[in-house]
Design an enzyme around this catalytic site. Structure first.
Site, PDB file in Angstrom:
ATOM      1  N   HIS A  71       6.582  -6.480  -3.417  1.00 10.07           N
ATOM      2  CA  HIS A  71       5.818  -5.262  -3.741  1.00 10.07           C
ATOM      3  C   HIS A  71       6.407  -4.067  -3.008  1.00 10.07           C
ATOM      4  O   HIS A  71       6.214  -3.892  -1.807  1.00 10.07           O
ATOM      5  CB  HIS A  71       4.349  -5.442  -3.338  1.00 10.07           C
ATOM      6  CG  HIS A  71       3.470  -4.329  -3.783  1.00 10.07           C
ATOM      7  ND1 HIS A  71       2.444  -4.509  -4.682  1.00 10.07           N
ATOM      8  CD2 HIS A  71       3.457  -3.005  -3.480  1.00 10.07           C
ATOM      9  CE1 HIS A  71       1.833  -3.353  -4.895  1.00 10.07           C
ATOM     10  NE2 HIS A  71       2.447  -2.424  -4.165  1.00 10.07           N
ATOM     11  N   HIS A  73       7.764   0.289  -3.839  1.00 11.22           N
ATOM     12  CA  HIS A  73       7.818   1.403  -4.802  1.00 11.22           C
ATOM     13  C   HIS A  73       9.141   2.129  -4.582  1.00 11.22           C
ATOM     14  O   HIS A  73       9.194   3.168  -3.917  1.00 11.22           O
ATOM     15  CB  HIS A  73       6.639   2.354  -4.582  1.00 11.22           C
ATOM     16  CG  HIS A  73       5.307   1.734  -4.839  1.00 11.22           C
ATOM     17  ND1 HIS A  73       4.579   1.957  -5.987  1.00 11.22           N
ATOM     18  CD2 HIS A  73       4.558   0.865  -4.095  1.00 11.22           C
ATOM     19  CE1 HIS A  73       3.442   1.271  -5.946  1.00 11.22           C
ATOM     20  NE2 HIS A  73       3.404   0.597  -4.792  1.00 11.22           N
ATOM     21  N   HIS A 224      -2.217  -3.390  -9.033  1.00 10.87           N
ATOM     22  CA  HIS A 224      -2.758  -2.759  -7.830  1.00 10.87           C
ATOM     23  C   HIS A 224      -4.275  -2.855  -7.966  1.00 10.87           C
ATOM     24  O   HIS A 224      -4.856  -2.185  -8.829  1.00 10.87           O
ATOM     25  CB  HIS A 224      -2.365  -1.284  -7.768  1.00 10.87           C
ATOM     26  CG  HIS A 224      -1.017  -1.019  -7.205  1.00 10.87           C
ATOM     27  ND1 HIS A 224       0.129  -1.453  -7.797  1.00 10.87           N
ATOM     28  CD2 HIS A 224      -0.633  -0.360  -6.063  1.00 10.87           C
ATOM     29  CE1 HIS A 224       1.172  -1.064  -7.069  1.00 10.87           C
ATOM     30  NE2 HIS A 224       0.738  -0.412  -6.008  1.00 10.87           N
ATOM     31  N   GLU A 227      -7.565  -1.162  -4.187  1.00  4.50           N
ATOM     32  CA  GLU A 227      -6.918  -0.574  -3.007  1.00  4.50           C
ATOM     33  C   GLU A 227      -7.761   0.607  -2.541  1.00  4.50           C
ATOM     34  O   GLU A 227      -7.445   1.764  -2.757  1.00  4.50           O
ATOM     35  CB  GLU A 227      -5.480  -0.127  -3.314  1.00  4.50           C
ATOM     36  CG  GLU A 227      -4.747   0.321  -2.049  1.00  4.50           C
ATOM     37  CD  GLU A 227      -3.354   0.873  -2.314  1.00  4.50           C
ATOM     38  OE1 GLU A 227      -2.966   0.985  -3.485  1.00  4.50           O
ATOM     39  OE2 GLU A 227      -2.656   1.186  -1.324  1.00  4.50           O
ATOM     40  N   TRP A 329       3.174   8.478   0.930  1.00  2.00           N
ATOM     41  CA  TRP A 329       2.081   7.670   1.455  1.00  2.00           C
ATOM     42  C   TRP A 329       2.381   7.046   2.806  1.00  2.00           C
ATOM     43  O   TRP A 329       1.501   6.732   3.578  1.00  2.00           O
ATOM     44  CB  TRP A 329       1.730   6.556   0.451  1.00  2.00           C
ATOM     45  CG  TRP A 329       1.238   7.109  -0.830  1.00  2.00           C
ATOM     46  CD1 TRP A 329      -0.037   7.502  -1.108  1.00  2.00           C
ATOM     47  CD2 TRP A 329       1.991   7.355  -2.024  1.00  2.00           C
ATOM     48  NE1 TRP A 329      -0.114   7.980  -2.394  1.00  2.00           N
ATOM     49  CE2 TRP A 329       1.109   7.894  -2.983  1.00  2.00           C
ATOM     50  CE3 TRP A 329       3.341   7.172  -2.374  1.00  2.00           C
ATOM     51  CZ2 TRP A 329       1.527   8.265  -4.259  1.00  2.00           C
ATOM     52  CZ3 TRP A 329       3.749   7.534  -3.650  1.00  2.00           C
ATOM     53  CH2 TRP A 329       2.851   8.071  -4.576  1.00  2.00           C
TER      54      TRP A 329
HETATM   55 FE   FE2 Z   1       1.601  -0.466  -3.934  1.00  2.00          FE
END
Ligand code: FE2
Length: 450
Positions: A71, A73, A224, A227, A329
């Site tokens: 996982h 991005h 996802h 979250e 993030w």
């Molecule tokens: Fe994620």
């Protein structure tokens, strides 16, 4: 060949034998390699008299199959500060900043940044990666860039691309069509973000949409899910139910699932029973979620963990994902899964004697199962895709979080790191330190202590 270094092994080398390799079960063996496969493992291996130049003595270092990143991005990686900083560090400001950055995205820009981080991950021993790609852009620029990266790294790092609707599927016009288009363009896995849809009902519908699409295209699912800190975000139960009803055990992964830290015990227990029954894979992302969650708490502050201990006890397959690398993030990290394991050891209370080796499983065999990898694992007959840690055990590897010593793909050395050498001045004399506990002094043969 690139010049040898202190450990005498060059990039592009194809060693025939890794001597004195310590496995996760603590056995110390020789690993014999031929034509890119492991052909024998044992003490005093039956290796055909290998030329010494083809033997690498790893001196008791830990050797594992490749790390698997379930996982990340990559399309957003290395964009921190663009076009502006996330001053609060919150999830919501991160989404706003990313929305602004997407305006200037190009496939080449994505390709360059993602490739850089994939090289970092390869140096860390990662050879299989699942990257969630934002597919809310009508031109699918991120996905086009990532498809180029997938081709560029073929045979070196296996890349699965998830069609990930960062802004939701039903919250804006055309979202569902873009998901379909992304799959037609070549996305390997169907993603979702039900807790971000406009209503609870839209969230449930989005999960059903994802499952329908995955079945139509015969793809795996990675959502996802939940979250958020909100205990009312309860879409993992919908995922488990759909997986059970449609008979999709083993093909479905729920990522993040941080709301599980907010559920009451009775609900969590019932949910975990259903997760186990459904055969869901779970991915915890301790780095991002430790900084993004609990932002409305004033102590005690929740740390964004899913219930790894309870899931493990219920027999659920749980893996660790890095999630972000220097993006809106999460401004830190360089893609090393061991850093994420180190953090999870703390935030997840996974410091027990059996839990430290389990953390290494969460970086290797567990995510390999989640990704559905078929030709994976350190075994006779398996691929000579190997990672040599500069540490003698899983516990030391996670404690030290130091660079990998060697990485082999198909028997060839594809990454190596010169180990650091530290020394201190004691009583005016230099003395080397290696941060390892000294081996216990040997006891003499005939003497017995009380
Ligand atoms: Fe994620």
């Amino acid at each position: 060949m690139i010049a040898d270094d202190a450990h005498g092994t060059a990039l592009r080398a194809r060693p025939r034998v890794l001597r004195n390799a310590r496995l996760l079960d603590e056995r110390v063996l020789d690993i014999v390699i031929d034509a890119g496969r492991v052909v024998a493992m044992g003490r005093e291996s039956q290796a055909p008299q290998a030329d010494p130049v083809d033997v690498v003595d790893v001196e008791g270092r830990l050797v594992t199959p490749p790390l698997v990143e379930p996982h990340i991005h990559l399309d957003a990686a290395l964009t921190v500060g663009q076009p502006r900083q996330n001053e609060s560090g919150s999830l919501f400001e991160g989404i706003a900043v990313w929305g602004e950055r997407v305006a200037t995205l190009t496939p080449d820009d994505v390709r360059e940044r993602a490739s850089e981080v994939l090289r970092w991950q390869l140096a860390c021993g990662v050879q299989h990666v699942r990257s969630h790609v934002d597919v809310c852009d009508p031109q699918l620029r991120a996905l086009r860039g990532m498809l180029a990266v997938q081709a560029d790294f073929a045979g070196l790092v296996d890349l699965q691309l998830v069609a990930f609707p960062q802004q939701g599927i039903f919250g804006y016009p055309g979202g569902a069509d873009l998901m379909r288009e992304a799959l037609e363009l070549g996305a390997d896995v169907v993603g979702g973000i039900p807790h971000f849809e406009l209503t609870r009902e839209d969230g449930v519908a989005s999960v059903q949409f994802v499952f329908d699409l995955a079945q139509e295209f015969d793809r795996r699912i990675d959502i996802h899910c939940d979250e958020t800190d909100d205990e009312h975000a309860r879409f993992v139960e919908v995922m488990a139910a759909e997986t059970i009803k449609r008979g999709l055990a083993g093909a479905v992964t729920a990522s993040h699932t941080t709301a599980m830290h907010s559920y009451n015990g009775a609900y969590a227990a019932r949910l975990i029973t259903n997760i186990a029954r459904a055969g869901l894979h779970m991915v915890s992302n301790p780095l991002d979620n430790a900084v993004l969650q609990g932002r409305f708490d004033h102590g005690p502050v929740r740390r964004g963990g899913t219930r790894v201990k309870q899931l493990r006890a219920a027999g659920v397959n749980v893996a660790i994902g890095h999630d972000s690398v220097m993006d809106p993030w999460y401004p830190l990290g360089y893609g090393d899964p061991v850093q994420a394991a180190f953090v999870l050891a703390h935030t997840g209370h996974l410091s027990g004697a059996s839990e430290l080796p389990y953390l290494m499983q969460m970086l290797t065999t567990n995510p390999a199962a989640a990704l559905g990898l078929r030709d994976y694992g350190l075994r006779v007959g398996g691929p000579a895709d190997l990672v040599v840690f500069d540490a003698p055990s899983a516990q030391d590897a996670i404690r030290l979080v130091n660079p990998r010593w060697l990485v082999l793909r198909g028997g060839q050395v594809v990454a190596r790191t010169e180990p650091a050498h530290s020394s201190v001045l004691v009583d005016g004399a230099p003395r080397a330190v290696n941060f390892l506990r000294p081996a216990p002094a040997p006891t003499s043969g005939g003497e017995q202590s009380g």
